[in-house]
Design a protein around this motif. Sequence first.
Motif, short mmCIF file in Angstrom:
data_model
loop_
_atom_site.label_atom_id
_atom_site.label_comp_id
_atom_site.label_asym_id
_atom_site.label_seq_id
_atom_site.Cartn_x
_atom_site.Cartn_y
_atom_site.Cartn_z
N GLY A 23 7.78 6.86 6.13
CA GLY A 23 7.82 5.42 6.35
C GLY A 23 6.64 4.78 5.64
O GLY A 23 5.90 5.46 4.93
N PRO A 24 6.43 3.46 5.84
CA PRO A 24 5.31 2.78 5.17
C PRO A 24 3.96 3.40 5.52
O PRO A 24 3.11 3.61 4.65
CB PRO A 24 5.40 1.35 5.69
N ARG A 25 3.78 3.77 6.79
CA ARG A 25 2.49 4.29 7.21
C ARG A 25 2.23 5.68 6.62
O ARG A 25 1.17 5.95 6.07
CB ARG A 25 2.45 4.37 8.75
N SER A 26 3.25 6.55 6.70
CA SER A 26 3.03 7.90 6.17
C SER A 26 2.99 7.88 4.65
O SER A 26 2.35 8.73 4.03
CB SER A 26 4.09 8.87 6.68
N ALA A 27 3.64 6.88 4.02
CA ALA A 27 3.55 6.76 2.57
C ALA A 27 2.11 6.41 2.16
O ALA A 27 1.60 6.91 1.16
CB ALA A 27 4.51 5.69 2.06
N ARG A 28 1.45 5.57 2.94
CA ARG A 28 0.05 5.24 2.66
C ARG A 28 -0.82 6.48 2.80
O ARG A 28 -1.69 6.75 1.96
CB ARG A 28 -0.46 4.14 3.59
N ARG A 29 -0.58 7.25 3.88
CA ARG A 29 -1.34 8.47 4.08
C ARG A 29 -1.12 9.44 2.92
O ARG A 29 -2.04 10.08 2.43
CB ARG A 29 -0.95 9.15 5.40
N ALA A 30 0.16 9.54 2.48
CA ALA A 30 0.50 10.46 1.39
C ALA A 30 -0.19 10.02 0.10
O ALA A 30 -0.73 10.84 -0.64
CB ALA A 30 2.01 10.52 1.21
N ALA A 31 -0.19 8.71 -0.16
CA ALA A 31 -0.82 8.19 -1.38
C ALA A 31 -2.32 8.51 -1.37
O ALA A 31 -2.87 8.96 -2.38
CB ALA A 31 -0.60 6.68 -1.49
N LEU A 32 -2.94 8.30 -0.23
CA LEU A 32 -4.37 8.56 -0.11
C LEU A 32 -4.67 10.04 -0.31
O LEU A 32 -5.65 10.42 -0.99
CB LEU A 32 -4.84 8.11 1.27
N HIS A 33 -3.81 10.88 0.26
CA HIS A 33 -3.94 12.32 0.11
C HIS A 33 -3.82 12.70 -1.37
O HIS A 33 -4.60 13.51 -1.87
CB HIS A 33 -2.85 12.99 0.94
N LEU A 34 -2.87 12.09 -2.05
CA LEU A 34 -2.67 12.37 -3.47
C LEU A 34 -3.90 11.94 -4.28
O LEU A 34 -4.35 12.66 -5.17
CB LEU A 34 -1.43 11.63 -3.98
N ILE A 35 -4.43 10.76 -3.96
CA ILE A 35 -5.57 10.24 -4.70
C ILE A 35 -6.78 11.15 -4.50
O ILE A 35 -7.54 11.42 -5.42
CB ILE A 35 -5.89 8.79 -4.27
N ARG A 36 -6.93 11.65 -3.26
CA ARG A 36 -8.06 12.53 -2.97
C ARG A 36 -7.93 13.87 -3.68
O ARG A 36 -8.90 14.46 -4.08
CB ARG A 36 -8.14 12.78 -1.46
N LYS A 37 -6.69 14.36 -3.79
CA LYS A 37 -6.48 15.67 -4.43
C LYS A 37 -5.89 15.46 -5.81
O LYS A 37 -4.79 15.94 -6.10
CB LYS A 37 -5.53 16.52 -3.57
N ARG A 38 -6.59 14.73 -6.64
CA ARG A 38 -6.05 14.37 -7.94
C ARG A 38 -5.67 15.62 -8.75
O ARG A 38 -4.54 15.75 -9.19
CB ARG A 38 -7.08 13.55 -8.71
N GLU A 39 -6.60 16.56 -8.91
CA GLU A 39 -6.33 17.72 -9.77
C GLU A 39 -5.38 18.72 -9.11
O GLU A 39 -4.55 19.32 -9.76
CB GLU A 39 -7.64 18.41 -10.17
#
Lengths: 200, 200
Positions: A23-39
């Motif tokens: 959902g919108p909330r978990s999508a934000r969490r997922a995006a943040l997780h992705l940004i943190r684990k860029r490589e």
Amino acid sequence: MAAPIGSEIERLIQLLARLPGLGPRSARRAALHLIRKREALLVPLADALKLAAERITVCPICNNVDTRAPCGICEDERRDKSLLVVVADVGDLWALERAGTLRARYHVLGGTLSPLDGIGPKELGIERLVARVAEGEIKEVVLALNATVDGQTTAHYITDALAPLSIKVTRLAHGVPVGGELDYLDEGTLAAALRARTAM
Amino acid sequence: MAAPIGSEIERLIQLLARLPGLGPRSARRAALHLIRKREALLVPLADALKLAAERITVCPICNNVDTRAPCGICEDERRDKSLLVVVADVGDLWALERAGTLRARYHVLGGTLSPLDGIGPKELGIERLVARVAEGEIKEVVLALNATVDGQTTAHYITDALAPLSIKVTRLAHGVPVGGELDYLDEGTLAAALRARTAM
């Protein structure tokens, strides 16, 4: 939510939110997780999606999705060519392969008959399925369709369509799920399990 | 699950399963959804991730993530320069911006003090925060940290570190969540809400 998040991040969140299960909330969490684990995650996932977009194709024989055509299953010479399992969906194919009981080939319908949604025999390519079976190599067709009204309607339609070929047509057994508790099962399943009881 | 799914699809599923909120089963569903919506979702998501990987950077002033440095918030001239909100995490910054009450600037710590995990004042860059506040423009620091032990330990540590600057340091109010039912609230929250009661 306009100013604080850069428009590229905003767009990423919106796209992630369209995945089933996010959902919108978990999508934000997922995006943040992705940004943190860029490589470790963001770059590999971007590459994997690009590769999937470029390579994944629908098998012209069975409608499975794979990076080659015909697909890996149709090309697998160790599989029993006389056994064809009909499924509604690629997800069902994956589920059956995980069960790993049959080394068969598949035919993916891409849905079930649903007149209200405008899905008839033509949309599911049932004629093509019948033509494939009519080629003569297939001895048994297993209708592995959902035990729902639409699934069973489709199963009956295909059984009728295959009748002139006089080959064996079977369906999945009904019964108690492995690990299932009787107390929580519906009466229909229990009745079916009783009728199909087997010797110990 | 070896043979049936092409290795590119398998890899995509494994990467999706590492997103928070998606397990192996929902990752498979998501992969299938992406494959089905190649043009509408798979390609745009691949592009968005690639763009994010290329462009997203950490703001050198506040540690926010954005596609420019300094970030959009630090560059936003309409914001109150005298108000600095300290958060543990970019996700917290996004949440506060959605609430939209304050037009402030932020400082993202990147975590909370947690000696057992080796996270001390140095890892959180508290010195840099103090130096930023010491520049003189900031009149109030709002510690918007989680109401957990780690969050409150961090809040107290920062309060002490800022004490020599004799500026106003505040924290978020405790109380009943809007829409919350008293019956379901813990005693600590209720006690805090009673102590901080306000006139009707």
